[in-house]
Design an enzyme around this catalytic site. Structure first.
Site, PDB file in Angstrom:
ATOM      1  N   GLN A 124       0.834  -1.201   0.000  1.00 24.80           N
ATOM      2  CA  GLN A 124       0.000   0.000   0.000  1.00 24.80           C
ATOM      3  C   GLN A 124       0.868   1.250   0.000  1.00 24.80           C
ATOM      4  OE1 GLN A 124      -3.032   0.158   3.006  1.00 24.80           O
ATOM      5  NE2 GLN A 124      -3.865   2.049   2.210  1.00 24.80           N
ATOM      6  N   PHE A 125       1.117   1.793  -1.187  1.00 20.04           N
ATOM      7  CA  PHE A 125       1.965   2.972  -1.315  1.00 20.04           C
ATOM      8  C   PHE A 125       1.362   4.184  -0.627  1.00 20.04           C
ATOM      9  CE2 PHE A 125      -0.887   3.655  -4.839  1.00 20.04           C
ATOM     10  CZ  PHE A 125      -0.981   5.036  -4.967  1.00 20.04           C
ATOM     11  N   THR A 126       0.043   4.183  -0.411  1.00 15.68           N
ATOM     12  CA  THR A 126      -0.611   5.351   0.182  1.00 15.68           C
ATOM     13  C   THR A 126      -0.207   5.578   1.642  1.00 15.68           C
ATOM     14  OG1 THR A 126      -2.590   4.104   0.792  1.00 15.68           O
ATOM     15  CG2 THR A 126      -2.578   5.173  -1.384  1.00 15.68           C
TER      16      THR A 126
END
Length: 150
Positions: free
Chosen positions: A78-80
């Site tokens: 999850q890059f967020t």
């Protein structure tokens, strides 16, 4: 590296309606990386993750680790987790790792976890995923390598 850890009774991740990973009692972990992360950092974060004493013992105290209870692990990229919301209303993801490097490090983490934890499941890197979970507690913890690995 950042990890958002949720102690769960069950969790699953699916892509296009097909389940790609599913666990029972254990930890659902969202994993974000940045370009300065290394395999050494991933190893230290994994060690911290599997040894966190966040499961209840016979007396109801959070005194047992994932390894102690034989829990399962679901890792989801999850890059967020590297969203920067300080300016304006649109998050910036500049600090998130470059996709090619982040994917390599994510798969390294999954592989290493599989050598420690009996059941390790995963999402699909960079896919649009739907995550379902039954949080146990609720119990959610944030790990950031900037604080953990010094």
């Amino acid at each position: 590296m950042r990890m958002l850890i949720q102690r769960v009774r069950e969790a699953s991740v699916s892509v296009d309606g097909e389940i790609t990973g599913k666990i029972g009692h254990g930890l659902l972990v969202f994993v974000g990386t940045e370009d300065s992360d290394t395999e050494e950092i991933a190893d230290k974060m994994l060690k911290k993750l599997v040894n966190l004493r966040i499961f209840a013992d016979a007396e109801g105290k959070t005194n047992l680790s994932l390894l102690d209870v034989g829990g399962e692990l679901l890792l989801v990229s999850q890059f967020t987790l590297y969203a920067d919301c300080r300016k304006g209303n649109r998050p910036s993801f500049i600090k998130a790792g470059a996709p090619e490097y982040a994917e390599k490090l994510y798969h390294y983490l999954v592989k290493q976890a599989g050598e420690i934890v009996e059941t390790v499941q995963e999402g699909i890197f960079a896919a649009s995923m739907q995550v379902s979970l039954l949080n146990d507690g609720p119990f959610t913890i944030w790990l950031d390598s900037a604080e953990i690995v010094k």
